[in-house]
Motif scaffolding. Structure first.
Motif, PDB file in Angstrom:
ATOM      1  N   GLY A  14      38.516  44.468  30.762  1.00  0.00           N
ATOM      2  CA  GLY A  14      39.925  44.651  30.468  1.00  0.00           C
ATOM      3  C   GLY A  14      40.687  45.347  31.583  1.00  0.00           C
ATOM      4  O   GLY A  14      41.922  45.413  31.543  1.00  0.00           O
ATOM      5  N   GLY A  15      39.979  45.847  32.571  1.00  0.00           N
ATOM      6  CA  GLY A  15      40.611  46.557  33.664  1.00  0.00           C
ATOM      7  C   GLY A  15      41.163  45.642  34.738  1.00  0.00           C
ATOM      8  O   GLY A  15      41.103  44.405  34.624  1.00  0.00           O
ATOM      9  N   SER A  16      41.706  46.269  35.779  1.00  0.00           N
ATOM     10  CA  SER A  16      42.336  45.533  36.879  1.00  0.00           C
ATOM     11  C   SER A  16      41.766  45.994  38.207  1.00  0.00           C
ATOM     12  O   SER A  16      41.286  47.121  38.337  1.00  0.00           O
ATOM     13  N   ARG A  18      42.361  44.990  42.681  1.00  0.00           N
ATOM     14  CA  ARG A  18      42.959  44.157  43.716  1.00  0.00           C
ATOM     15  C   ARG A  18      42.027  44.129  44.917  1.00  0.00           C
ATOM     16  O   ARG A  18      41.591  45.181  45.393  1.00  0.00           O
ATOM     17  N   ARG A  65      45.305  35.397  34.399  1.00  0.00           N
ATOM     18  CA  ARG A  65      44.702  36.731  34.588  1.00  0.00           C
ATOM     19  C   ARG A  65      44.710  37.163  36.048  1.00  0.00           C
ATOM     20  O   ARG A  65      44.908  38.340  36.346  1.00  0.00           O
ATOM     21  N   PHE A  66      44.473  36.235  36.939  1.00  0.00           N
ATOM     22  CA  PHE A  66      44.428  36.538  38.363  1.00  0.00           C
ATOM     23  C   PHE A  66      45.670  35.981  39.049  1.00  0.00           C
ATOM     24  O   PHE A  66      46.169  34.909  38.672  1.00  0.00           O
ATOM     25  N   HIS A  80      44.972  39.723  42.899  1.00  0.00           N
ATOM     26  CA  HIS A  80      45.222  40.718  41.866  1.00  0.00           C
ATOM     27  C   HIS A  80      44.518  40.232  40.604  1.00  0.00           C
ATOM     28  O   HIS A  80      44.863  39.183  40.061  1.00  0.00           O
ATOM     29  N   MET A  81      43.556  41.007  40.144  1.00  0.00           N
ATOM     30  CA  MET A  81      42.749  40.595  39.000  1.00  0.00           C
ATOM     31  C   MET A  81      43.032  41.498  37.805  1.00  0.00           C
ATOM     32  O   MET A  81      42.870  42.722  37.898  1.00  0.00           O
ATOM     33  N   ASN A  82      43.464  40.901  36.728  1.00  0.00           N
ATOM     34  CA  ASN A  82      43.768  41.633  35.499  1.00  0.00           C
ATOM     35  C   ASN A  82      42.903  41.117  34.356  1.00  0.00           C
ATOM     36  O   ASN A  82      42.332  40.024  34.437  1.00  0.00           O
ATOM     37  N   SER A  83      42.837  41.901  33.300  1.00  0.00           N
ATOM     38  CA  SER A  83      42.057  41.517  32.107  1.00  0.00           C
ATOM     39  C   SER A  83      40.665  41.037  32.503  1.00  0.00           C
ATOM     40  O   SER A  83      40.191  39.986  32.047  1.00  0.00           O
ATOM     41  N   LEU A  84      40.013  41.807  33.336  1.00  0.00           N
ATOM     42  CA  LEU A  84      38.707  41.406  33.859  1.00  0.00           C
ATOM     43  C   LEU A  84      37.660  41.341  32.759  1.00  0.00           C
ATOM     44  O   LEU A  84      37.671  42.143  31.810  1.00  0.00           O
ATOM     45  N   ASP A  88      33.385  37.753  35.164  1.00  0.00           N
ATOM     46  CA  ASP A  88      34.030  37.755  36.473  1.00  0.00           C
ATOM     47  C   ASP A  88      33.174  38.454  37.527  1.00  0.00           C
ATOM     48  O   ASP A  88      33.524  38.452  38.714  1.00  0.00           O
TER      49      ASP A  88
END
Length: 114
Positions: A14-16, A18, A65-66, A80-84, A88
Motif C-alpha cells: 500500500g506504500g509508495s 519513486r 498505480r504507477f 512513481h509507484m503507488n499502492s504497491l 511488485d
C-alpha cells in the motif's frame, strides 16, 4: 552511455516509492526511456516506457498505480509507484533507446513486504 538508477528499497504494501534513472555519456537524444522488472524465477517484463514526446506504454498490472515521467533536459526518467503490492517485488531495470540501440541500467531492488 551509462544508466544510473536510484531510489529502490523496502516498502510496506500500500506504500509508495519513486525510482529514477539518469543517462549519461555521449548522448544527443534519447528516443525511449523506461522501466522493466524481473522477479525471482520470472522473465523480465515491461513496466512502463515513455517516448521523448511523452507517449506512454505501460503494463496492465500497473495501470492506475504507477506513473512514468521524464525530464529530457536531465536525461532522466522517473517511476512513481503507488499502492504497491507484494507482487511488485522485483529488480527494476532502467532502459533507454538511443540512436536505435538499447541500453540497460544495473537495476534497483524494490521489495514490498510487511
Amino acid at each position: 552511455v551509462q544508466l544510473q538508477a536510484s531510489g529502490g528499497g523496502l516498502v510496506h504494501p500500500g506504500g509508495s516509492l519513486r525510482i529514477s534513472c539518469e543517462a549519461s555519456g555521449s548522448i544527443l537524444s534519447i528516443n525511449v526511456m523506461g522501466w522493466y522488472r524481473q522477479a525471482p524465477g520470472k522473465q523480465r517484463e515491461l513496466v512502463a516506457v515513455i517516448t521523448r514526446r511523452g507517449s506512454i506504454n505501460s503494463a496492465d498490472s500497473v495501470e492506475g498505480r504507477f506513473a512514468i515521467s521524464r525530464d529530457n533536459a536531465k536525461n532522466t526518467v522517473y517511476l512513481h509507484m503507488n499502492s504497491l503490492k507484494p507482487e511488485d517485488t522485483a529488480v527494476y531495470y532502467c532502459y533507454a533507446e538511443i540512436a536505435g540501440r538499447g541500453f540497460w541500467g544495473q537495476g534497483t531492488q524494490v521489495t514490498v513486504s510487511s
